[in-house]
Design a protein around this motif. Sequence first.
Motif, short mmCIF file in Angstrom:
data_model
loop_
_atom_site.label_atom_id
_atom_site.label_comp_id
_atom_site.label_asym_id
_atom_site.label_seq_id
_atom_site.Cartn_x
_atom_site.Cartn_y
_atom_site.Cartn_z
N PRO A 99 0.82 -1.23 0.00
CA PRO A 99 0.00 0.00 0.00
C PRO A 99 0.85 1.28 0.00
O PRO A 99 0.54 2.23 -0.72
CB PRO A 99 -0.82 -0.11 1.29
N CYS A 100 1.92 1.28 0.77
CA CYS A 100 2.80 2.45 0.83
C CYS A 100 3.54 2.65 -0.50
O CYS A 100 3.64 3.77 -1.02
CB CYS A 100 3.81 2.30 1.96
N PHE A 101 4.05 1.55 -1.03
CA PHE A 101 4.81 1.61 -2.28
C PHE A 101 3.93 2.13 -3.42
O PHE A 101 4.36 3.00 -4.19
CB PHE A 101 5.38 0.23 -2.63
N LEU A 102 2.72 1.61 -3.53
CA LEU A 102 1.83 2.06 -4.61
C LEU A 102 1.51 3.54 -4.49
O LEU A 102 1.51 4.27 -5.48
CB LEU A 102 0.54 1.25 -4.60
N GLY A 103 1.22 3.98 -3.28
CA GLY A 103 0.93 5.41 -3.07
C GLY A 103 2.12 6.28 -3.45
O GLY A 103 1.97 7.31 -4.12
N SER A 109 5.10 9.58 -9.84
CA SER A 109 4.81 9.71 -11.27
C SER A 109 3.94 10.93 -11.53
O SER A 109 4.13 11.63 -12.53
CB SER A 109 4.20 8.44 -11.84
N GLY A 110 3.01 11.21 -10.64
CA GLY A 110 2.19 12.42 -10.79
C GLY A 110 3.04 13.68 -10.72
O GLY A 110 2.87 14.60 -11.53
N ALA A 111 3.96 13.71 -9.77
CA ALA A 111 4.85 14.88 -9.65
C ALA A 111 5.71 15.04 -10.89
O ALA A 111 5.88 16.16 -11.40
CB ALA A 111 5.71 14.74 -8.39
N LEU A 112 6.26 13.93 -11.40
CA LEU A 112 7.08 14.01 -12.61
C LEU A 112 6.25 14.40 -13.83
O LEU A 112 6.80 14.92 -14.81
CB LEU A 112 7.80 12.68 -12.87
N ASN A 113 4.96 14.14 -13.78
CA ASN A 113 4.08 14.56 -14.88
C ASN A 113 3.61 16.00 -14.73
O ASN A 113 2.78 16.47 -15.51
CB ASN A 113 2.87 13.62 -14.99
N GLY A 114 4.11 16.67 -13.70
CA GLY A 114 3.80 18.09 -13.53
C GLY A 114 2.51 18.38 -12.79
O GLY A 114 2.03 19.52 -12.82
N LEU A 115 1.94 17.39 -12.13
CA LEU A 115 0.71 17.64 -11.37
C LEU A 115 1.02 18.48 -10.13
O LEU A 115 2.07 18.29 -9.50
CB LEU A 115 0.07 16.33 -10.93
N TYR A 128 -5.83 5.13 -6.73
CA TYR A 128 -5.13 4.31 -5.75
C TYR A 128 -5.87 3.02 -5.40
O TYR A 128 -5.29 1.94 -5.41
CB TYR A 128 -4.85 5.12 -4.47
N THR A 129 -7.15 3.10 -5.11
CA THR A 129 -7.91 1.91 -4.70
C THR A 129 -7.94 0.87 -5.81
O THR A 129 -7.72 -0.32 -5.54
CB THR A 129 -9.35 2.30 -4.28
N ASP A 130 -8.17 1.30 -7.05
CA ASP A 130 -8.14 0.36 -8.18
C ASP A 130 -6.79 -0.32 -8.31
O ASP A 130 -6.71 -1.53 -8.53
CB ASP A 130 -8.44 1.08 -9.50
N ALA A 131 -5.72 0.47 -8.17
CA ALA A 131 -4.37 -0.10 -8.28
C ALA A 131 -4.10 -1.08 -7.16
O ALA A 131 -3.53 -2.15 -7.39
CB ALA A 131 -3.33 1.02 -8.28
N TYR A 169 0.35 -2.04 -16.71
CA TYR A 169 -0.88 -1.56 -16.09
C TYR A 169 -0.60 -0.31 -15.25
O TYR A 169 -1.30 0.69 -15.35
CB TYR A 169 -1.49 -2.66 -15.20
N LEU A 170 0.43 -0.38 -14.41
CA LEU A 170 0.71 0.71 -13.47
C LEU A 170 1.12 1.99 -14.19
O LEU A 170 0.69 3.08 -13.80
CB LEU A 170 1.79 0.27 -12.48
N THR A 171 1.92 1.88 -15.26
CA THR A 171 2.29 3.10 -15.98
C THR A 171 1.08 3.68 -16.73
O THR A 171 0.94 4.90 -16.82
CB THR A 171 3.46 2.88 -16.96
N TRP A 172 0.23 2.81 -17.21
CA TRP A 172 -1.02 3.29 -17.82
C TRP A 172 -1.84 4.03 -16.77
O TRP A 172 -2.32 5.14 -17.01
CB TRP A 172 -1.80 2.13 -18.41
N LYS A 173 -1.99 3.43 -15.60
CA LYS A 173 -2.78 4.03 -14.52
C LYS A 173 -2.14 5.34 -14.06
O LYS A 173 -2.83 6.34 -13.84
CB LYS A 173 -2.88 3.02 -13.36
#
Length: 177
Positions: A99-103, A109-115, A128-131, A169-173
């Motif tokens: 759970p910690c790793f996925l979060g 990845s969100g930060a690197l995408n500029g979010l 997160y829940t789906d992943a 899957y994870l990079t798509w998500k």
Amino acid sequence: MAGLWRSYQVLMTKYPWSVQIVTAGSLVGVGDVISQQLIERRGLAHHNVRRTAKMMSIGFVFVGPVIGSWYRVLDRLVVGGSKSAAMKKMLVDQLCFAPCFLGAFLSISGALNGLTVEENIVKLKRDYTDALISNYYLWPPVQIANFYFVPLHHRLAVVQIVAVAWNSYLTWKANKM
């Protein structure tokens, strides 16, 4: 193929940390290529090379070192190679670490995408829940086998081989906006 595997094993014996990190980064990149080409059907002309490079950097800097270190810690926390020890390792891995790793992975990845922080929080709430549920479908049986049959220095490689599909899957998500 057998020669390649033997070479990998020799390198893994000599340079386990470096090989684990390079393997993780490379296979996260492969997962992103598969995601863009097979899941998102972008085609080579529209492949986002920058995104693949970002995902590989997450693999090199985050995934490889964190998972490699985690397996060492887990091996000290739960000692032994019995079926019972493998089950305990899988439970600790899936209930505490995953759970910690996925979060963290989705946040990085969100930060690197500029979010922005707010956008990243919204994305985490959405994805997160789906992943995590998808994680629980795939990883427990893989991890039980991994912890029971595979020596410590090869565990990350086993995980990364299975993770080619998971990384797709994870990079798509992680990159779905």
